[in-house]
Design a protein around this motif. Structure first.
Motif, PDB file in Angstrom:
ATOM      1  N   PRO A   1      35.301  61.465  48.389  1.00 40.67           N
ATOM      2  CA  PRO A   1      35.097  63.166  48.279  1.00 40.67           C
ATOM      3  C   PRO A   1      34.206  64.013  46.666  1.00 40.67           C
ATOM      4  N   ARG A   2      35.043  62.999  45.865  1.00 38.99           N
ATOM      5  CA  ARG A   2      34.839  63.826  44.771  1.00 38.99           C
ATOM      6  C   ARG A   2      34.367  62.812  43.476  1.00 38.99           C
ATOM      7  N   SER A   3      32.874  63.884  43.539  1.00 42.79           N
ATOM      8  CA  SER A   3      31.546  63.011  43.272  1.00 42.79           C
ATOM      9  C   SER A   3      32.274  62.439  41.610  1.00 42.79           C
ATOM     10  N   ARG A   4      32.831  62.179  41.157  1.00 43.00           N
ATOM     11  CA  ARG A   4      33.063  61.353  39.783  1.00 43.00           C
ATOM     12  C   ARG A   4      33.647  60.124  40.355  1.00 43.00           C
ATOM     13  N   GLU A   5      34.174  59.812  41.296  1.00 40.65           N
ATOM     14  CA  GLU A   5      34.646  58.480  41.795  1.00 40.65           C
ATOM     15  C   GLU A   5      33.649  58.103  42.680  1.00 40.65           C
ATOM     16  N   SER A   6      32.841  58.880  43.917  1.00 39.90           N
ATOM     17  CA  SER A   6      32.069  58.144  44.042  1.00 39.90           C
ATOM     18  C   SER A   6      30.205  57.718  43.556  1.00 39.90           C
ATOM     19  N   ASP A   7      30.451  58.002  42.183  1.00 37.14           N
ATOM     20  CA  ASP A   7      29.032  57.707  41.666  1.00 37.14           C
ATOM     21  C   ASP A   7      30.258  56.780  40.460  1.00 37.14           C
ATOM     22  N   ALA A   8      31.209  56.488  39.761  1.00 36.33           N
ATOM     23  CA  ALA A   8      32.089  55.329  39.497  1.00 36.33           C
ATOM     24  C   ALA A   8      31.763  53.978  40.443  1.00 36.33           C
ATOM     25  N   GLY A   9      31.877  54.628  41.758  1.00 39.67           N
ATOM     26  CA  GLY A   9      32.101  53.464  42.754  1.00 39.67           C
ATOM     27  C   GLY A   9      30.512  53.098  42.882  1.00 39.67           C
ATOM     28  N   ALA A  10      29.454  54.468  43.041  1.00 41.09           N
ATOM     29  CA  ALA A  10      28.279  53.451  43.308  1.00 41.09           C
ATOM     30  C   ALA A  10      27.715  52.997  41.579  1.00 41.09           C
ATOM     31  N   ARG A  11      27.639  53.263  40.580  1.00 39.63           N
ATOM     32  CA  ARG A  11      27.796  52.372  39.758  1.00 39.63           C
ATOM     33  C   ARG A  11      28.548  51.047  39.627  1.00 39.63           C
ATOM     34  N   LEU A  12      29.572  51.190  39.431  1.00 42.42           N
ATOM     35  CA  LEU A  12      30.283  49.668  39.802  1.00 42.42           C
ATOM     36  C   LEU A  12      29.599  48.588  40.894  1.00 42.42           C
ATOM     37  N   LEU A  13      28.947  49.255  41.946  1.00 37.43           N
ATOM     38  CA  LEU A  13      28.494  48.446  43.308  1.00 37.43           C
ATOM     39  C   LEU A  13      26.918  47.621  42.348  1.00 37.43           C
ATOM     40  N   SER A  14      26.323  48.818  41.915  1.00 40.16           N
ATOM     41  CA  SER A  14      24.850  48.439  41.483  1.00 40.16           C
ATOM     42  C   SER A  14      25.341  46.762  40.466  1.00 40.16           C
ATOM     43  N   ILE A  15      26.477  47.122  39.512  1.00 38.92           N
ATOM     44  CA  ILE A  15      26.515  45.744  38.507  1.00 38.92           C
ATOM     45  C   ILE A  15      26.753  44.815  39.648  1.00 38.92           C
TER      46      ILE A  15
ATOM     47  N   HIS B   1      40.637  75.207  68.459  1.00 34.86           N
ATOM     48  CA  HIS B   1      41.985  73.648  68.736  1.00 34.86           C
ATOM     49  C   HIS B   1      41.396  73.065  67.076  1.00 34.86           C
ATOM     50  N   LYS B   2      40.642  73.416  66.276  1.00 37.01           N
ATOM     51  CA  LYS B   2      39.428  72.658  65.392  1.00 37.01           C
ATOM     52  C   LYS B   2      40.561  72.237  64.006  1.00 37.01           C
ATOM     53  N   GLY B   3      41.059  71.426  64.108  1.00 36.51           N
ATOM     54  CA  GLY B   3      41.698  70.494  63.084  1.00 36.51           C
ATOM     55  C   GLY B   3      40.211  70.245  62.293  1.00 36.51           C
ATOM     56  N   VAL B   4      40.801  70.424  60.698  1.00 37.52           N
ATOM     57  CA  VAL B   4      40.499  69.651  59.903  1.00 37.52           C
ATOM     58  C   VAL B   4      40.052  68.663  59.525  1.00 37.52           C
ATOM     59  N   GLY B   5      40.808  67.340  59.847  1.00 42.13           N
ATOM     60  CA  GLY B   5      40.522  65.680  60.231  1.00 42.13           C
ATOM     61  C   GLY B   5      39.540  65.707  58.806  1.00 42.13           C
ATOM     62  N   THR B   6      39.401  64.480  59.184  1.00 42.91           N
ATOM     63  CA  THR B   6      39.133  63.988  57.619  1.00 42.91           C
ATOM     64  C   THR B   6      36.984  63.444  58.452  1.00 42.91           C
ATOM     65  N   LEU B   7      36.329  63.410  57.338  1.00 41.87           N
ATOM     66  CA  LEU B   7      34.838  63.191  58.597  1.00 41.87           C
ATOM     67  C   LEU B   7      34.704  61.951  56.862  1.00 41.87           C
ATOM     68  N   PRO B   8      34.343  61.245  57.639  1.00 39.64           N
ATOM     69  CA  PRO B   8      33.495  59.777  56.715  1.00 39.64           C
ATOM     70  C   PRO B   8      32.750  60.255  55.610  1.00 39.64           C
ATOM     71  N   LEU B   9      33.095  59.406  54.555  1.00 40.26           N
ATOM     72  CA  LEU B   9      31.599  60.091  53.113  1.00 40.26           C
ATOM     73  C   LEU B   9      30.280  59.274  52.705  1.00 40.26           C
ATOM     74  N   ALA B  10      29.603  59.580  52.748  1.00 41.91           N
ATOM     75  CA  ALA B  10      28.470  57.921  52.834  1.00 41.91           C
ATOM     76  C   ALA B  10      27.525  58.659  51.462  1.00 41.91           C
ATOM     77  N   HIS B  11      28.183  59.660  50.730  1.00 40.20           N
ATOM     78  CA  HIS B  11      27.516  60.186  49.609  1.00 40.20           C
ATOM     79  C   HIS B  11      27.441  58.804  48.510  1.00 40.20           C
ATOM     80  N   GLY B  12      28.084  58.480  48.376  1.00 36.74           N
ATOM     81  CA  GLY B  12      28.552  57.805  47.802  1.00 36.74           C
ATOM     82  C   GLY B  12      27.742  56.349  47.602  1.00 36.74           C
ATOM     83  N   LEU B  13      27.440  55.503  48.781  1.00 36.58           N
ATOM     84  CA  LEU B  13      26.969  54.897  49.225  1.00 36.58           C
ATOM     85  C   LEU B  13      25.511  54.863  49.716  1.00 36.58           C
ATOM     86  N   MET B  14      24.783  56.561  49.464  1.00 38.64           N
ATOM     87  CA  MET B  14      23.710  56.512  49.305  1.00 38.64           C
ATOM     88  C   MET B  14      23.053  56.471  47.762  1.00 38.64           C
TER      89      MET B  14
END
Length: 175
Positions: free
Chosen positions: A50-64, A104-117
């Motif tokens: 969920p942190r943009s620095r980490e998701s950007d780093a992951g996207a760049r590594l995938l690009s490499i 009863h709504k829990g905060v739960g973890t929403l899987p994220l796809a923004h780094g993959l996008m």
């Protein structure tokens, strides 16, 4: 942030130089299948952050990793498959959250796809430079569908628009 941008730009240039002149050597982690697999899994994990620095780093590594892959089409298809799974998980989690009563709504973890996008955007840039676009209409169409699904899910979260709203589909073939 600037250091990461510069390191990514430099590594891309070095890879492009390597691709033109096979006499220069790439780091072993980009060549050995076991290392590539470890870096691939780590990059997907980072791209899911969920942190943009980490998701950007992951996207760049995938690009490499993409730039140095032997079969670029298979690589893109694998990223698309992971993005599709992630988007389906997002849809399922969102549906569960919306079905729960408000008390009863829990905060739960929403899987994220923004780094993959972001990864898909970087790969699209690379694809257009390496191959004639007309040869890859199916890949580009799949990329567009994944991006559209991601936008619809984002709107469901931030703008309270139903992610199943058919008025946003464009046409019957868009899903």
């Amino acid at each position: 942030d600037k250091s990461r941008d510069d390191a990514y730009s430099l590594l891309k240039k070095l890879i492009l130089f390597y691709l033109k002149d096979a006499e220069c050597a790439l780091p072993k982690f980009l060549l050995e299948p076991s290392s590539r697999d470890l870096y691939f899994r780590r990059a997907v994990h980072l791209a899911s952050s969920p942190r943009s620095r980490e998701s950007d780093a992951g996207a760049r590594l995938l690009s490499i990793l993409y730039m140095t892959s032997r079969d670029k089409i298979i690589f893109v298809e694998e990223i698309l498959s992971i993005a599709d799974e992630r988007l389906s998980a997002m849809e399922g989690t969102l549906a569960q959250v919306l079905c729960q009563s408000s008390e009863h709504k829990g905060v739960g973890t929403l899987p994220l796809a923004h780094g993959l996008m972001k990864t898909l955007a970087l790969l699209a840039d690379e694809l257009s430079g390496l191959f004639p676009i007309s040869n890859h209409n199916i890949i580009l169409e799949s990329m567009a569908k994944a991006c559209f699904r991601s936008i619809k899910l984002s709107l469901a979260v931030v703008a309270d628009i139903d992610h199943k709203d058919t008025s946003m589909n464009g046409n019957a073939d868009s899903e």
